[in-house]
Motif scaffolding. Sequence first.
Motif, mmCIF file in Angstrom:
data_model
loop_
_atom_site.group_PDB
_atom_site.id
_atom_site.type_symbol
_atom_site.label_atom_id
_atom_site.label_comp_id
_atom_site.label_asym_id
_atom_site.label_seq_id
_atom_site.Cartn_x
_atom_site.Cartn_y
_atom_site.Cartn_z
ATOM 1 N N VAL A 23 11.294 16.553 -14.555
ATOM 2 C CA VAL A 23 9.696 17.111 -14.352
ATOM 3 C C VAL A 23 8.894 15.969 -14.149
ATOM 4 N N VAL A 24 8.072 15.929 -13.218
ATOM 5 C CA VAL A 24 7.185 15.038 -12.848
ATOM 6 C C VAL A 24 5.916 14.993 -13.844
ATOM 7 N N PRO A 74 0.692 -1.380 -0.065
ATOM 8 C CA PRO A 74 0.057 -0.288 0.032
ATOM 9 C C PRO A 74 0.734 1.267 -0.065
ATOM 10 N N VAL A 75 0.420 2.441 -0.552
ATOM 11 C CA VAL A 75 1.148 3.495 -0.411
ATOM 12 C C VAL A 75 0.722 4.301 0.683
ATOM 13 N N THR A 76 1.683 4.707 1.429
ATOM 14 C CA THR A 76 1.605 5.608 2.606
ATOM 15 C C THR A 76 1.812 7.094 2.277
ATOM 16 N N GLU A 77 2.833 7.340 1.542
ATOM 17 C CA GLU A 77 3.068 8.919 0.911
ATOM 18 C C GLU A 77 3.187 9.068 -0.065
ATOM 19 N N VAL A 78 2.809 10.052 -0.982
ATOM 20 C CA VAL A 78 3.142 10.792 -2.207
ATOM 21 C C VAL A 78 4.036 11.979 -1.954
ATOM 22 N N HIS A 79 4.950 12.356 -2.600
ATOM 23 C CA HIS A 79 5.728 13.500 -2.079
ATOM 24 C C HIS A 79 5.759 14.665 -3.520
ATOM 25 N N VAL A 80 5.188 14.055 -4.503
ATOM 26 C CA VAL A 80 5.574 15.015 -5.460
ATOM 27 C C VAL A 80 3.990 15.050 -6.398
ATOM 28 N N SER A 81 4.051 15.946 -7.236
ATOM 29 C CA SER A 81 2.869 16.169 -7.978
ATOM 30 C C SER A 81 3.165 16.569 -9.554
ATOM 31 N N ASP A 82 2.232 16.581 -10.332
ATOM 32 C CA ASP A 82 2.663 17.052 -11.897
ATOM 33 C C ASP A 82 3.292 18.459 -12.016
ATOM 34 N N THR A 83 4.121 18.472 -13.017
ATOM 35 C CA THR A 83 4.791 19.832 -13.114
ATOM 36 C C THR A 83 6.177 20.102 -12.279
ATOM 37 N N GLN A 84 6.211 19.229 -11.197
ATOM 38 C CA GLN A 84 7.206 19.586 -10.097
ATOM 39 C C GLN A 84 8.492 18.885 -10.511
ATOM 40 N N HIS A 85 9.553 19.850 -10.545
ATOM 41 C CA HIS A 85 11.025 19.337 -10.715
ATOM 42 C C HIS A 85 11.608 18.523 -9.414
ATOM 43 N N VAL A 86 12.187 17.631 -9.964
ATOM 44 C CA VAL A 86 12.865 16.700 -8.877
ATOM 45 C C VAL A 86 14.328 16.586 -9.310
ATOM 46 N N ALA A 87 14.982 16.176 -8.446
ATOM 47 C CA ALA A 87 16.415 15.817 -8.748
ATOM 48 C C ALA A 87 16.439 14.319 -8.577
ATOM 49 N N LYS A 88 17.689 13.815 -9.062
ATOM 50 C CA LYS A 88 18.014 12.304 -8.949
ATOM 51 C C LYS A 88 18.344 11.971 -7.535
ATOM 52 N N GLY A 89 17.484 10.991 -6.939
ATOM 53 C CA GLY A 89 17.456 10.557 -5.660
ATOM 54 C C GLY A 89 16.308 11.016 -4.948
ATOM 55 N N ASP A 90 15.523 12.113 -5.309
ATOM 56 C CA ASP A 90 14.557 12.553 -4.353
ATOM 57 C C ASP A 90 13.545 11.541 -4.307
ATOM 58 N N VAL A 91 12.851 11.636 -2.944
ATOM 59 C CA VAL A 91 11.909 10.512 -2.795
ATOM 60 C C VAL A 91 10.460 10.837 -3.315
ATOM 61 N N LEU A 92 9.996 10.010 -4.172
ATOM 62 C CA LEU A 92 8.956 10.295 -4.907
ATOM 63 C C LEU A 92 7.695 9.950 -4.051
ATOM 64 N N VAL A 93 7.684 8.427 -3.824
ATOM 65 C CA VAL A 93 6.440 7.612 -3.275
ATOM 66 C C VAL A 93 7.167 6.733 -2.239
ATOM 67 N N VAL A 94 6.552 6.774 -1.124
ATOM 68 C CA VAL A 94 6.766 5.647 0.171
ATOM 69 C C VAL A 94 5.519 4.879 0.230
ATOM 70 N N LEU A 95 6.012 3.427 0.171
ATOM 71 C CA LEU A 95 4.971 2.076 0.450
ATOM 72 C C LEU A 95 5.232 1.810 1.988
ATOM 73 N N ASP A 96 4.265 1.044 2.426
ATOM 74 C CA ASP A 96 4.095 0.542 3.600
ATOM 75 C C ASP A 96 5.179 -0.659 3.711
ATOM 76 N N ASP A 97 6.120 -0.479 4.744
ATOM 77 C CA ASP A 97 7.302 -1.382 4.931
ATOM 78 C C ASP A 97 6.943 -2.599 5.768
ATOM 79 N N THR A 98 5.574 -2.658 6.358
ATOM 80 C CA THR A 98 5.525 -3.580 7.563
ATOM 81 C C THR A 98 5.747 -5.107 7.047
#
Length: 388
Positions: A264-265, A82-106
């Motif tokens: 760009v996302v 499951p997806v727990t976090e989404v850190h970006v949206s469309d048209t957003q500039h990101v750098a290599k290594g930036d966190v985009l999505v976080v999944l449940d790690d249980t």
Amino acid sequence: MSKVSAESKRDSNVEKIFDEPNSVPPKKSKRWPMFLGLFVAVAAVSGAYYAYDTLYGSKHVVTDNAYVGADIANITPLIAAPVTEVHVSDTQHVAKGDVLVVLDDTDAALHLKQAEAGYQQALRAVKALNATDKTLLAQIEGRKADQQRAEAQYTMAEANFAKAKIDLERRQTLVENGSVSGDELTMAETAFKNAEANLGAAEASLAAARAGLEAAQGQQMANAAMIEGATVEENPQVLVAKAQRDQAQVNLDRTIIRSPVDGVVSMRRVQVGERVQPGMRLMVVVPLNEVYVDANFKEVQLEKVKAGQPVILHSDLYGDDVEFHGTVVGFSGGTGAAFSAVPAQNATGNWIKVVQRLPVRVALDPEQLKDHPLEVGLSMEADIRVAE
């Protein structure tokens, strides 16, 4: 009066008749300058075209059928969670290594603990095999001593049996002369039977000792095969457990999805709470600093085009004021018609020749893209300097 007027009228008509032929030459004299002007104009146009073709046209191939492209990065999960976090949206500039999505790690964390336990268990099992090998070697030495003792007992029993046999045969010979009593003969027979029994027992003990030694040696060889030629860390059983632990660690790390490139996302489709599956597209990242141009030139324009030639490009976005400098990288492996879902059936009877276009890949200057970024799909005009 009437006669005079009639004559004057007739004379005027005669003069008019004689004057008409003399008026033709002036009309003809006006046409020659027109023809001369037309000839001069055609010659001037032809000369201008020849000069243009010689000085410019033959050194350039131009097309406005060109578009910006890029090798976009598809962001897809490698595990199901499951997806727990989404850190970006469309048209957003990101750098290599930036966190985009976080999944449940249980689940991934639990699998890592299990794999770590399996790895530690494998280490202990291999260490136990090493200890068992030493025990089996000691048992082999003990079995060798048992075999030596059984061999000695067998030799003694064999000697006793030989002596008892000789004593019995001697007394059987003397009993006929009366030199030996019946009791002595009976005692000799009993001693022979005891010696024979002891010899059988010694032989059985020796066989058992030999079998015990072979069994101990077999166990030691089987145990040694499990640990031979490798340390504890390099043992195959430990390596398998370690690989499972490393895979569990990788799956745990994959619960955090990072951007593989600067860009760009676009096309973000993932939402918090959604359960994603491996290979499911969550979004794309467009590397705008690594875009290129695919210029679709007519096949009749490509005779002099070669890789490495400079290209001048203009974008409809910035107009003629901004000039991009590029380089021909290479040619596509086929035309658009060849790679289409329904390729042209050129073998039919109603075939009509159509000039094909071949995509030419043009690399752009990254420094110019920083000042004037281009988005994928924008129209461009490309001018290849074939003379260079």
